[in-house]
Scaffold this active site. Structure first.
Site, PDB file in Angstrom:
ATOM      1  N   ASP A  37      38.950 -51.017  20.846  1.00 26.16           N
ATOM      2  CA  ASP A  37      40.008 -52.027  20.925  1.00 26.16           C
ATOM      3  C   ASP A  37      40.980 -51.908  19.759  1.00 26.16           C
ATOM      4  O   ASP A  37      42.173 -52.142  19.909  1.00 26.16           O
ATOM      5  CB  ASP A  37      39.400 -53.427  20.954  1.00 26.16           C
ATOM      6  N   GLU A 114      25.775 -29.987  47.142  1.00 28.79           N
ATOM      7  CA  GLU A 114      26.356 -31.158  46.467  1.00 28.79           C
ATOM      8  C   GLU A 114      26.018 -32.415  47.260  1.00 28.79           C
ATOM      9  O   GLU A 114      25.811 -32.336  48.461  1.00 28.79           O
ATOM     10  CB  GLU A 114      27.901 -31.047  46.451  1.00 28.79           C
ATOM     11  N   LYS A 116      26.734 -35.620  49.417  1.00 24.12           N
ATOM     12  CA  LYS A 116      27.851 -36.038  50.274  1.00 24.12           C
ATOM     13  C   LYS A 116      28.002 -37.548  50.098  1.00 24.12           C
ATOM     14  O   LYS A 116      27.302 -38.344  50.726  1.00 24.12           O
ATOM     15  CB  LYS A 116      27.569 -35.681  51.735  1.00 24.12           C
ATOM     16  N   ASP A 118      29.230 -41.247  50.142  1.00 18.34           N
ATOM     17  CA  ASP A 118      29.828 -42.096  51.165  1.00 18.34           C
ATOM     18  C   ASP A 118      30.887 -42.981  50.512  1.00 18.34           C
ATOM     19  O   ASP A 118      30.594 -44.069  50.028  1.00 18.34           O
ATOM     20  CB  ASP A 118      28.715 -42.961  51.772  1.00 18.34           C
ATOM     21  N   TYR A 230      35.254 -32.588  43.584  1.00 17.98           N
ATOM     22  CA  TYR A 230      34.511 -31.418  44.039  1.00 17.98           C
ATOM     23  C   TYR A 230      35.380 -30.287  44.572  1.00 17.98           C
ATOM     24  O   TYR A 230      34.863 -29.268  45.006  1.00 17.98           O
ATOM     25  CB  TYR A 230      33.480 -31.806  45.114  1.00 17.98           C
ATOM     26  N   LYS A 319      23.343 -33.816  57.244  1.00 17.72           N
ATOM     27  CA  LYS A 319      23.292 -35.284  57.273  1.00 17.72           C
ATOM     28  C   LYS A 319      21.859 -35.762  57.201  1.00 17.72           C
ATOM     29  O   LYS A 319      20.977 -35.266  57.902  1.00 17.72           O
ATOM     30  CB  LYS A 319      23.916 -35.798  58.571  1.00 17.72           C
ATOM     31  N   CYS A 413      20.737 -79.663  54.159  1.00 13.95           N
ATOM     32  CA  CYS A 413      20.038 -78.605  53.437  1.00 13.95           C
ATOM     33  C   CYS A 413      18.655 -78.395  54.055  1.00 13.95           C
ATOM     34  O   CYS A 413      17.908 -79.364  54.217  1.00 13.95           O
ATOM     35  CB  CYS A 413      19.905 -78.977  51.963  1.00 13.95           C
ATOM     36  N   CYS A 416      15.843 -79.778  51.492  1.00 11.22           N
ATOM     37  CA  CYS A 416      15.678 -81.174  51.044  1.00 11.22           C
ATOM     38  C   CYS A 416      16.252 -82.194  52.015  1.00 11.22           C
ATOM     39  O   CYS A 416      16.070 -83.390  51.839  1.00 11.22           O
ATOM     40  CB  CYS A 416      16.288 -81.363  49.661  1.00 11.22           C
ATOM     41  N   CYS A 431      24.216 -77.079  48.870  1.00 11.33           N
ATOM     42  CA  CYS A 431      23.390 -78.265  48.754  1.00 11.33           C
ATOM     43  C   CYS A 431      23.621 -78.750  47.328  1.00 11.33           C
ATOM     44  O   CYS A 431      23.421 -77.997  46.380  1.00 11.33           O
ATOM     45  CB  CYS A 431      21.916 -77.925  48.955  1.00 11.33           C
ATOM     46  N   CYS A 436      16.639 -80.788  44.803  1.00 14.52           N
ATOM     47  CA  CYS A 436      16.234 -80.021  45.987  1.00 14.52           C
ATOM     48  C   CYS A 436      15.142 -79.026  45.583  1.00 14.52           C
ATOM     49  O   CYS A 436      15.325 -78.253  44.642  1.00 14.52           O
ATOM     50  CB  CYS A 436      17.457 -79.290  46.534  1.00 14.52           C
TER      51      CYS A 436
END
Ligand code: IVH
Length: 673
Positions: A37, A114, A116, A118, A230, A319, A413, A416, A431, A436
């Site tokens: 910083d 490598e 894959k 997602d 990649y 896959k 709820c 309770c 709630c 509760c």
């Protein structure tokens, strides 16, 4: 002040970019946040004096793009290709045989494996080493310009090479990678959203893609997106490697983040064995991967093999078996969290997903159920990815028999029986009954936790025992516990009981801000609790505050104000307060304006400069004064500390020259503790 030479500006940019890389790419910082910083502040000060020096590779320019109206279209310099899939080793061997027939060189080929990932495929353009443009894949030929959003991703170098090396990058370099949110960060993000009563996200992939494809970079900046690269898509004015393995090494050396599990193999069988071990240990990857990519290492050979449609022949996506299954939704249950948020979950016909039997899955919130029109009795599509809790994707409407029942969120709820409430603008239902039973356990767990009353030795197991045996009905009852009570519990002998009672007694002396945190009021964390303690000075004064009075506190909005007023209005909570008071838990704090106090900061003189993360300038001064310290406006030799915020003024320079100690907001808070 002496004029800063431009060379210092350039050096600061290089240094900051290097530290950013050490932190966000290598996860191995060389300096503390405070030191970072300080450098950043120095840079900002120079930029304030010389706005014409600012370049796009300055770390101050990451989120500075401002919202866009729409995304421009960008033509990629080369097609952004896709991959053909292989489902299992046999498929992969068949691919190898096919390409062997096309070219003799394939027989001798090496392979790179490598992950894959997602995520969202992105294309990054660098001219003369500077990040100038970033795009989505789009249709493979034309993508959308999401430069402003990508600039906020800290793992993306703004200038290459990052590390001072002898490498030079081509004049024009275009690389491709996958942007994503790591699983842990995704879970943390959702937890935060849930606590705030906001809509949670469904999965890391959609969240990353959605955050990168929305128009305001400031929002993208708040999402924990990272990336791994990649591929070199295009290079001009400089040579780049011709083997995939060397490309990865080269990109790494330039300062790009590259997957560390990638490996090169001399034979396909070894590559397949490695790939398979990943299928087994997939949950160990910190991100979602739906397979591994097996690539020919020789990129010239790969290019010569050509394509089938958009799929290059030189690589294949192996896959992993899908982690999606369908099963019947037997019931929709509703769980109650610490802050009273009601979260619906699916009770499922047990089903196996890759060796794990799943019986429950989250349904996020009631809006999600309505939007997806999920009905009890539906066949639902379910996904389990990485360590993420399984989630329902949606109903299989074609499988409906007509007997499925629409779900109505509970008006009471489930734990309770008290009426549930909903705040305007939030998706969550709550709630609001502090007594509760479902909330009680989580509440007390929070009450005794480190940031709150910090009762050492009171773990969740003991809290459970205390609740089950009827010894406590709320957090305040902890202070009424007797040794004889504890000795009746399993696992308690004299010593343990005494230690626990000792720890509880000690907690009676906690400061007001800690007690306020302990109450577990929705929206009231450390920062708000500190402000409340200073503004009101006691629990009874806070209990009487109106929403208007509360909103006088800077940064405290109407939602939190309402939630505080609401908390103190509840009879059950009032009972807790009364009990706390009679147990002797009634800390007082001198209010802001009172004079002549003694505290941890007594005798010290402070100067505040720049913008602090959680304090206004006024609030910082008040904080110092409420702890007995003195604040003055200018730095002198007598100044004990300079409290440094963002974009400081000339006081920073002066403090450095005079050798005055410099701390940040966190340092100030620590000093006052
Ligand atoms: S290579 C010729 N490598 O998977 C280059 N793709 O189904 C073709 N992906 O659209 C892509 N990780 O978004 C490649 N290590 C990796 C990858 C990867 C994820 C994605 C990429 C692509 C999709 C293909």
């Amino acid at each position: 002040m002496p004029a800063q030479p431009h060379s210092r500006y350039a050096e600061l940019k290089t240094q900051l970019n290097l530290h950013n890389y050490r932190y966000h790419v290598l996860d191995a910082p060389l300096i503390s946040d405070l030191e970072y910083d300080r450098l950043l502040n120095e840079l900002k000060q120079i930029e304030a004096e010389h706005p014409d020096w600012i370049t796009l590779d300055s770390p101050t320019q990451r989120a500075g793009a401002g919202p866009a109206d729409r995304f421009e279209k960008i033509r990629h310099p080369a097609p952004i290709l896709s991959l053909a899939n292989a489902f299992g080793a046999e498929d992969a061997r068949a691919w190898f045989e096919r390409i062997q027939k096309l070219d003799d060189r394939v027989e001798q080929a090496q392979f790179v494996v490598e992950p894959k990932i997602d995520g969202l495929s992105v294309v990054l353009h660098y001219r003369d080493g500077q990040f100038v443009q970033g795009a989505t894949r789009g249709n493979g030929e034309i993508g959308e310009d999401i430069t402003g959003n990508l600039r906020t991703v800290k793992a993306i170098p703004l200038r290459i090479p990052v590390v001072n090396s002898k490498l030079t990058a081509p004049k024009y370099l275009v690389v491709r990678g996958e942007a994503f949110i790591p699983i842990k960060d995704f879970e943390t993000l959702n937890k935060k959203l849930e606590e705030a009563g906001e809509r949670t996200y469904q999965n890391p992939r959609n969240t990353a893609a959605g955050s990168l494809r929305q128009l305001d970079p400031e929002l993208t900046a708040t999402r924990p997106i990272t990336l791994l690269v990649y591929q070199i898509v295009h290079a001009e004015g400089g040579a780049v490697p011709t083997s995939q393995w060397e490309v990865l090494e080269y990109l790494k050396a330039l300062g790009f983040p590259v997957a560390n599990v990638s490996k090169r193999f001399k034979a396909l069988e070894a590559a397949l064995t490695y790939t398979e071990t990943f299928n087994q240990g997939r949950d160990q990857l910190p991100y979602e991967a739906d397979g591994m990519v097996i690539k020919l290492d020789d990129l010239k050979l790969a290019a010569d093999l050509g394509f089938v449609g958009k799929d290059p022949r030189g690589a294949i996506a192996y896959k992993f078996p899908a982690r999606e299954v369908t099963t019947t939704l037997n019931e929709i249950g509703v769980a109650v969290g610490r802050t009273g948020v009601l979260t619906p979950y699916a009770v499922l016909e047990p089903v196996e997903i890759n060796g794990v039997t799943v019986e429950r899955a989250t349904l996020h919130n009631f809006d999600f159920i309505a939007e997806k029109d999920i009905r009890v009795g539906d066949r639902v599509l379910l996904k389990r990815a990485g360590e993420v809790i399984p989630y329902v994707i949606g109903p299989v409407t074609d499988a409906r028999s007509g007997r499925e029942k629409k779900f109505k969120p509970p008006a009471k709820c489930p734990a309770c029986g008290q009426a549930v409430e909903h705040l305007e603008g939030e998706v969550a239902w709550y709630c609001v009954n502090a007594a509760c039973p479902a909330q009680l356990l989580r509440n007390i767990e929070h009450f005794v936790s480190r940031g709150a009353l910090d009762i050492v030795g009171l773990g969740i197991k003991i809290v459970e025992q205390l609740i089950e045996s009827g010894l406590i009905e709320d957090a305040a009852d902890l202070f009424a516990l007797q040794k004889a009570d504890l000795l009746k519990l399993e696992g308690f002998a004299e010593k343990k009981a005494e230690n626990l009672l000792g720890a509880i007694a000690q907690a009676k002396g906690q400061r007001l801000n800690r007690v306020i945190i302990a109450l577990g009021i929705r929206g009231v964390g450390e920062v708000v609790a500190n402000d409340l303690a200073r503004a009101f000075g006691s629990l009874s004064a806070l209990a009487q505050a109106s929403a208007e009075e509360l909103q006088q506190i800077e940064g405290l909005g109407p939602n939190i104000a309402d939630s505080i007023v609401d908390w103190f209005a509840r009879p059950a909570n009032r009972k807790v307060l009364k009990k706390l008071k009679s147990a002797g838990v009634d800390p007082q704090m001198e209010k802001l304006s009172s004079q002549n106090q003694t505290g941890k900061l007594t005798g010290l003189t402070f100067v505040v400069t720049g913008t602090l993360p959680n304090f206004s300038r006024e609030a910082a001064k008040e904080f110092i004064e409420s702890h007995g310290g003195k604040t003055v406006d200018s730095v002198s030799k007598k100044t004990s500390y300079l409290v440094l915020g963002e974009a400081p003024g000339s006081k920073f320079e002066k403090a450095k020259t005079l050798g005055v100690k410099i701390i940040d907001e966190a340092g100030l808070r620590k000093l006052a503790e």
